[in-house]
Design a protein around this motif. Structure first.
Motif, mmCIF file in Angstrom:
data_model
loop_
_atom_site.group_PDB
_atom_site.id
_atom_site.type_symbol
_atom_site.label_atom_id
_atom_site.label_comp_id
_atom_site.label_asym_id
_atom_site.label_seq_id
_atom_site.Cartn_x
_atom_site.Cartn_y
_atom_site.Cartn_z
ATOM 1 N N ALA A 178 99.005 -33.694 17.719
ATOM 2 C CA ALA A 178 98.624 -34.751 16.777
ATOM 3 C C ALA A 178 99.305 -36.067 17.134
ATOM 4 N N THR A 197 88.734 -33.653 8.016
ATOM 5 C CA THR A 197 89.236 -32.927 9.182
ATOM 6 C C THR A 197 90.536 -32.208 8.859
ATOM 7 N N ALA A 198 91.450 -32.916 8.185
ATOM 8 C CA ALA A 198 92.732 -32.297 7.819
ATOM 9 C C ALA A 198 92.529 -31.144 6.842
ATOM 10 N N TRP A 249 88.940 -38.477 8.053
ATOM 11 C CA TRP A 249 90.306 -38.021 8.351
ATOM 12 C C TRP A 249 90.721 -36.905 7.393
#
Length: 370
Positions: A67, A285-286, A282
């Motif tokens: 990441a 996806t997380a 975002w």
């Protein structure tokens, strides 16, 4: 978005800011990346600077390193954008190749530019905590202060540079009052897409407004137990961006505004849709990543909210590109790319943002003859 280049402003626009101002903004954007990139590289190399004992970041070193590598590349893109917006060769870049990453940068940085100062003020005046009492540490407070301050500088510098660049290259596309936009610039499909995007923005605002007001419906247990003043402020900003998006899109597709230029609604739609779309993607996806603790698993409502949020942003982005493309076709003609960024006319003349080509001239002659 059309690839028309207008490197020098028309007579109706204010004078172009000096080269020194642009250079200063470029330097600010580049320098503000240094602390963040340095920390990320140090963490990838195995350093624990700014990471306290017991931090969850120490539990998954491989995933965290991957990441960190991605985020280093994202911050490096800020440097590339700063150069694109201030160099002559940046005038020759295809419109979509600049606009798309700039939209992403706007979306990721704007909530930080607006939200972080509010969080700091909340701590100063109310003594609110950044994390619940007794929770596991994540990062040292000084890391957040340095990194987020850098993000704010990046957002302000890039935003100003892009506004100057867009005015010079595409400023002719949003001149004139909204009410005078021809129907061909906002056709039925574009109108339907805009209304649909506004409706979706309103739908997205509902759960965020509930969570900002203290409701726990649809939140996972980990999020409920970890709520702080920062959480409520962030949820409130999503409601704001949804409202801004809907207002900007509806003003354009319904052609509302007495004597108002399309510039303001376009800016509202740009910023609002970018914030919704990018952070929606975002968070989605997380939220879809596997977690070790069931309490941190995203609920169906959370995932659905993030998905609709992302779709809303992308829909507005596509509708905005179609609107500007139609405007470019209506203005006609192309502006060539001369050396030094000076526009040179091909097949026509530009006067105060209007293009007169041979076809338009012939129509005017026929009117006079009639």
């Amino acid at each position: 978005m059309p690839q028309t280049t207008l490197a020098s402003p028309s007579r109706g626009l204010p004078p172009v800011p000096s080269v020194r101002l642009r250079a200063a903004l470029r330097a600010a954007a580049v320098i503000s990346c240094v602390p963040y990139v340095a920390l990320k590289i140090a963490w990838i190399a195995g350093s624990r600077i700014g990471i306290p004992d017991g931090s969850v970041l120490l539990d998954h070193p491989g995933l965290v390193a991957a990441a960190n590598g991605v985020t280093v590349l994202m911050d490096a893109a800020v440097v590339v954008l700063a150069l694109l917006l201030t160099q002559d060769w940046g005038r020759r870049v295809p419109a979509w190749l600049l606009a798309l990453p700039m939209w992403v940068a706007t979306g990721l940085l704007t909530p930080i530019v607006t939200g972080f100062p509010l969080q700091v003020l909340a701590k100063v005046f109310t003594g609110a905590r950044s994390a619940p009492a007794g929770s596991e540490p994540f990062l040292a407070e000084w890391v957040f202060a340095i990194v987020y301050t850098g993000f704010i500088v990046q957002g302000l510098a890039l935003g100003t540079l892009f506004a100057l660049y867009a005015r010079e290259r595409w400023g002719h596309l949003w001149r004139g009052p909204i009410r005078e936009l021809p129907g061909s610039a906002v056709g039925p499909r574009l109108r339907a897409a805009g209304v649909a995007a506004a409706v979706l923005a309103g739908i997205v605002a509902v759960p965020h407004a509930m969570w900002a007001a203290g409701a726990t419906t649809g939140l996972n247990r980990g999020r409920i137990e970890g709520r702080t003043a920062d959480f409520y402020l962030l949820e409130g900003t999503y409601v704001l961006f949804a409202a801004v998006t809907a207002a900007g899109v509806l003003a354009l597709v319904l052609r509302r505004g007495h004597g108002r230029s399309p510039r303001t609604p376009l800016a509202l739609a740009w910023v609002g849709s970018a914030a919704l779309g990018c952070w929606g993607g975002w968070l989605l996806t997380a939220g879809a990543l596997p977690v070790t603790d069931a309490a941190d698993r995203s609920t169906t409502l959370m995932l659905l909210t993030y998905a609709v949020q992302m779709i809303t942003g992308l829909l507005v982005l596509g509708a905005g590109a179609s609107f500007l493309r139609a405007r470019g076709q209506l203005t006609g003609g192309r502006v060539g790319r001369g050396q030094g960024g000076r526009g040179q006319m091909e097949q026509g003349q530009v006067t105060d943002g209007q293009v007169t080509d041979g076809h338009t001239a012939r129509r005017r002659i026929r009117r006079r003859d009639a």
